[in-house]
Design a protein around this motif. Structure first.
Motif, PDB file in Angstrom:
ATOM      1  N   MET A  73      30.054  37.030  34.785  1.00 25.08           N
ATOM      2  CA  MET A  73      30.128  38.023  35.851  1.00 25.08           C
ATOM      3  C   MET A  73      31.457  37.966  36.601  1.00 25.08           C
ATOM      4  N   ILE A  74      31.942  36.772  36.874  1.00 26.54           N
ATOM      5  CA  ILE A  74      33.166  36.608  37.657  1.00 26.54           C
ATOM      6  C   ILE A  74      34.354  37.290  36.985  1.00 26.54           C
ATOM      7  N   ASN A  75      34.429  37.205  35.669  1.00 33.09           N
ATOM      8  CA  ASN A  75      35.575  37.761  34.945  1.00 33.09           C
ATOM      9  C   ASN A  75      35.423  39.238  34.618  1.00 33.09           C
ATOM     10  N   GLU A  76      34.194  39.716  34.577  1.00 33.52           N
ATOM     11  CA  GLU A  76      33.967  41.085  34.110  1.00 33.52           C
ATOM     12  C   GLU A  76      33.658  42.082  35.222  1.00 33.52           C
ATOM     13  N   CYS A  77      33.318  41.599  36.407  1.00 37.60           N
ATOM     14  CA  CYS A  77      32.921  42.496  37.495  1.00 37.60           C
ATOM     15  C   CYS A  77      33.937  42.464  38.630  1.00 37.60           C
ATOM     16  N   ALA A  78      34.035  43.584  39.330  1.00 43.02           N
ATOM     17  CA  ALA A  78      34.928  43.665  40.483  1.00 43.02           C
ATOM     18  C   ALA A  78      34.419  42.766  41.605  1.00 43.02           C
ATOM     19  N   HIS A  79      35.324  42.391  42.488  1.00 38.71           N
ATOM     20  CA  HIS A  79      35.010  41.466  43.579  1.00 38.71           C
ATOM     21  C   HIS A  79      33.790  41.902  44.379  1.00 38.71           C
ATOM     22  N   ASP A  80      33.786  43.140  44.860  1.00 41.34           N
ATOM     23  CA  ASP A  80      32.692  43.603  45.715  1.00 41.34           C
ATOM     24  C   ASP A  80      31.367  43.641  44.968  1.00 41.34           C
ATOM     25  N   GLU A  81      31.410  43.952  43.685  1.00 42.89           N
ATOM     26  CA  GLU A  81      30.184  43.985  42.891  1.00 42.89           C
ATOM     27  C   GLU A  81      29.624  42.576  42.698  1.00 42.89           C
TER      28      GLU A  81
END
Length: 204
Positions: free
Chosen positions: A34-42
């Motif tokens: 998740m950390i690498n594939e999703c934007a910060h706010d998401e």
């Protein structure tokens, strides 16, 4: 008289008078990578939702669940963590994790705290010890947060600022000041917690 030995088994959980063991728990865990594939706010939103989902697993007592929810809302909506760290004067090396990674790692820590180990698992002893440590830390955090809420309720004008805004109770230079000396036990605990966060890369 209640039947303390009663066990209820469903397709989703095994429930006793003391605990609930979930058999399907995918919705509680964050997506892989998740950390690498999703934007910060998401990342922040997904972690927040999962923190809330584990509320029934933190405790079956309503008072503790309420404290847990209030703590989450404060951490996500109000707390200036960088100001808190600055006020503490702690000089340990700063973590290389950004805030979304710290929140993610905090979620994993709390998931560990509400987990259990299958009997007969080859690493059962070590895993159980890690879970107990995480559970005790989370329990202590919520105990301290309950105490803070009680102090703020008694004198919101002063104590909210000291405990939630300026964090003056954490400053080494005011350790003996009359208006913050009453917070010495909270100060000692929170300074240890900040150091733990730096070590683990969390934001508990």
């Amino acid at each position: 008289m209640p039947n303390v030995g009663l066990t209820i088994t469903t397709k989703n959980a095994i429930i006793t008078s003391q605990k609930t063991l979930l058999l399907k728990h995918a919705k509680f865990f964050p997506p892989h990578n998740m950390i690498n594939e999703c934007a910060h706010d998401e990342v922040i939103r997904m972690c927040y939702r999962r923190f809330m989902r584990i509320k029934p697993l933190v405790s079956q007592r309503q008072m503790i669940q309420t404290t847990y929810v209030q703590y989450l809302r404060y951490k996500f909506r109000t707390e200036d963590y960088e100001e808190k760290l600055k006020a503490s004067g702690i000089t340990l090396p700063k973590t290389s994790f950004d805030d979304s990674s710290q929140v993610y790692r905090s979620l994993l820590f709390c998931l560990k705290a509400v987990s259990t180990v299958k009997k007969g698992f080859s690493g059962e002893k070590d895993a159980s010890a890690e879970i107990r440590r995480a559970r005790n830390i989370l329990k202590n955090i919520l105990t301290v947060e309950f105490e803070k809420s009680a102090l703020i309720a008694k004198n919101s004008g002063q104590n909210f600022t000291v405990l939630r805004k300026s964090f003056s109770y954490l400053r080494p230079s005011v350790e003996n000041a009359a208006n913050v000396s009453q917070f010495a036990p909270l100060r000692d605990f929170d300074r240890c917690l900040l150091a733990l966060n730096i070590t683990l890369g969390t934001r508990l």
